[in-house]
Design a protein around this motif. Structure first.
Motif, short mmCIF file in Angstrom:
data_model
loop_
_atom_site.label_atom_id
_atom_site.label_comp_id
_atom_site.label_asym_id
_atom_site.label_seq_id
_atom_site.Cartn_x
_atom_site.Cartn_y
_atom_site.Cartn_z
N GLY A 17 -39.23 50.81 -19.75
CA GLY A 17 -40.11 51.13 -20.87
C GLY A 17 -39.69 50.58 -22.21
O GLY A 17 -40.36 50.84 -23.21
N LEU A 18 -38.62 49.82 -22.27
CA LEU A 18 -38.18 49.23 -23.53
C LEU A 18 -39.05 48.02 -23.85
O LEU A 18 -39.38 47.22 -22.98
N VAL A 19 -39.45 47.90 -25.10
CA VAL A 19 -40.28 46.78 -25.54
C VAL A 19 -39.40 45.82 -26.33
O VAL A 19 -38.78 46.21 -27.32
N LEU A 20 -39.36 44.58 -25.89
CA LEU A 20 -38.55 43.55 -26.54
C LEU A 20 -39.46 42.49 -27.15
O LEU A 20 -40.43 42.07 -26.53
N LYS A 21 -39.12 42.08 -28.36
CA LYS A 21 -39.85 40.99 -29.00
C LYS A 21 -38.96 39.76 -28.95
O LYS A 21 -37.76 39.83 -29.21
N SER A 22 -39.57 38.63 -28.62
CA SER A 22 -38.80 37.40 -28.53
C SER A 22 -39.65 36.23 -29.00
O SER A 22 -40.83 36.39 -29.27
N TRP A 23 -39.02 35.09 -29.09
CA TRP A 23 -39.71 33.87 -29.44
C TRP A 23 -39.69 32.94 -28.25
O TRP A 23 -38.71 32.83 -27.53
N TYR A 24 -40.78 32.24 -28.05
CA TYR A 24 -40.88 31.26 -26.97
C TYR A 24 -41.15 29.89 -27.58
O TYR A 24 -42.09 29.71 -28.34
N VAL A 25 -40.31 28.94 -27.23
CA VAL A 25 -40.49 27.56 -27.66
C VAL A 25 -40.67 26.74 -26.39
O VAL A 25 -39.76 26.66 -25.57
N PRO A 26 -41.84 26.15 -26.18
CA PRO A 26 -42.04 25.35 -24.98
C PRO A 26 -41.12 24.13 -24.97
O PRO A 26 -40.84 23.53 -26.00
N ALA A 27 -40.64 23.80 -23.78
CA ALA A 27 -39.75 22.65 -23.63
C ALA A 27 -40.53 21.36 -23.78
O ALA A 27 -41.71 21.28 -23.45
N LYS A 28 -39.85 20.35 -24.27
CA LYS A 28 -40.46 19.03 -24.35
C LYS A 28 -40.49 18.43 -22.96
O LYS A 28 -39.56 18.63 -22.16
N ASP A 29 -41.51 17.71 -22.64
CA ASP A 29 -41.64 17.11 -21.32
C ASP A 29 -40.84 15.81 -21.28
O ASP A 29 -41.36 14.72 -21.49
N THR A 30 -39.52 15.95 -21.02
CA THR A 30 -38.65 14.78 -20.98
C THR A 30 -38.23 14.43 -19.55
O THR A 30 -37.56 13.43 -19.34
N GLY A 31 -38.58 15.27 -18.58
CA GLY A 31 -38.16 15.03 -17.21
C GLY A 31 -36.75 15.51 -16.93
O GLY A 31 -36.25 15.38 -15.83
N LYS A 32 -36.09 16.07 -17.93
CA LYS A 32 -34.73 16.58 -17.76
C LYS A 32 -34.77 18.10 -17.64
O LYS A 32 -35.79 18.73 -17.86
N LEU A 33 -33.62 18.69 -17.32
CA LEU A 33 -33.51 20.13 -17.23
C LEU A 33 -33.56 20.75 -18.61
O LEU A 33 -33.11 20.16 -19.59
N SER A 34 -34.11 21.95 -18.68
CA SER A 34 -34.19 22.68 -19.95
C SER A 34 -33.07 23.70 -20.02
O SER A 34 -32.49 24.08 -19.02
N THR A 35 -32.78 24.15 -21.22
CA THR A 35 -31.76 25.16 -21.44
C THR A 35 -32.44 26.47 -21.81
O THR A 35 -33.34 26.49 -22.65
N ILE A 36 -31.99 27.55 -21.19
CA ILE A 36 -32.48 28.88 -21.53
C ILE A 36 -31.41 29.60 -22.33
O ILE A 36 -30.27 29.70 -21.89
N VAL A 37 -31.76 30.08 -23.51
CA VAL A 37 -30.82 30.78 -24.38
C VAL A 37 -31.24 32.24 -24.45
O VAL A 37 -32.38 32.55 -24.77
N TYR A 38 -30.31 33.13 -24.17
CA TYR A 38 -30.59 34.57 -24.23
C TYR A 38 -30.14 35.13 -25.54
O TYR A 38 -29.14 34.83 -26.06
#
Length: 79
Positions: A58-79
Protein backbone atom coordinates in the motif's frame (compact mmCIF):
# COMPACT_ATOMS: atom_id res chain seq x y z
CA UNK A 1 46.94 8.41 42.11
CA UNK A 2 49.21 7.09 39.39
CA UNK A 3 49.49 9.04 36.15
CA UNK A 4 48.34 6.08 34.00
CA UNK A 5 45.25 5.47 36.12
CA UNK A 6 44.35 9.17 36.06
CA UNK A 7 44.69 9.28 32.25
CA UNK A 8 42.55 6.14 31.93
CA UNK A 9 39.83 7.80 34.04
CA UNK A 10 39.99 10.96 31.88
CA UNK A 11 39.67 8.91 28.71
CA UNK A 12 36.78 6.91 30.18
CA UNK A 13 35.02 10.11 31.31
CA UNK A 14 35.48 11.72 27.88
CA UNK A 15 34.13 8.58 26.20
CA UNK A 16 31.10 8.60 28.52
CA UNK A 17 30.39 12.26 27.77
CA UNK A 18 30.73 11.79 24.01
CA UNK A 19 28.50 8.71 24.12
CA UNK A 20 25.85 10.56 26.17
CA UNK A 21 25.88 13.55 23.78
CA UNK A 22 25.49 11.25 20.79
CA UNK A 23 22.70 9.26 22.47
CA UNK A 24 20.64 12.27 23.49
CA UNK A 25 21.30 14.16 20.25
CA UNK A 26 20.61 11.35 17.81
CA UNK A 27 17.15 12.65 16.86
CA UNK A 28 18.73 15.85 15.56
CA UNK A 29 20.80 13.97 12.97
CA UNK A 30 18.03 11.75 11.65
CA UNK A 31 17.12 12.11 7.99
CA UNK A 32 13.58 13.28 7.34
CA UNK A 33 13.02 13.52 3.58
CA UNK A 34 11.15 16.48 2.18
CA UNK A 35 7.60 15.79 1.06
CA UNK A 36 8.01 18.03 -1.98
CA UNK A 37 9.10 16.29 -5.19
CA UNK A 38 10.10 18.76 -7.90
CA UNK A 39 8.97 18.26 -11.44
CA UNK A 40 11.60 16.73 -13.75
CA UNK A 41 11.80 19.95 -15.80
CA UNK A 42 12.70 21.88 -12.63
CA UNK A 43 15.62 19.49 -12.16
CA UNK A 44 16.79 19.86 -15.75
CA UNK A 45 15.42 16.57 -17.09
CA UNK A 46 13.49 17.59 -20.15
CA UNK A 47 12.52 14.09 -21.36
CA UNK A 48 11.56 12.66 -17.95
CA UNK A 49 8.04 12.09 -16.72
CA UNK A 50 6.70 11.56 -13.22
CA UNK A 51 5.48 8.03 -12.50
CA UNK A 52 3.51 6.91 -9.44
CA UNK A 53 4.02 3.33 -8.25
CA UNK A 54 1.93 1.45 -5.68
CA UNK A 55 3.61 -1.36 -3.73
CA UNK A 56 1.95 -4.54 -2.50
CA UNK A 57 1.80 -3.19 1.05
CA UNK A 58 0.00 0.00 0.00
CA UNK A 59 2.95 2.39 -0.09
CA UNK A 60 2.80 4.96 -2.87
CA UNK A 61 6.14 5.88 -4.46
CA UNK A 62 6.76 8.75 -6.84
CA UNK A 63 9.56 8.40 -9.34
CA UNK A 64 10.87 9.76 -12.59
CA UNK A 65 11.06 7.79 -15.80
CA UNK A 66 13.50 8.71 -18.55
CA UNK A 67 13.14 6.56 -21.67
CA UNK A 68 16.37 5.03 -22.93
CA UNK A 69 17.87 6.19 -26.18
CA UNK A 70 17.61 3.61 -28.94
CA UNK A 71 21.32 2.90 -29.34
CA UNK A 72 21.16 -0.90 -29.53
CA UNK A 73 23.19 -1.15 -26.33
CA UNK A 74 22.17 -2.21 -22.83
CA UNK A 75 20.52 0.37 -20.60
CA UNK A 76 21.33 1.14 -16.99
CA UNK A 77 18.68 1.06 -14.28
CA UNK A 78 19.33 3.36 -11.32
CA UNK A 79 17.41 2.85 -8.09
Amino acid sequence: MAFGLRMALYVLAAYAVITAVMYFGQRRIMYFPASYLPEPREAGLLTAETVTLATADGLVLKSWYVPAKDTGKLSTIVY
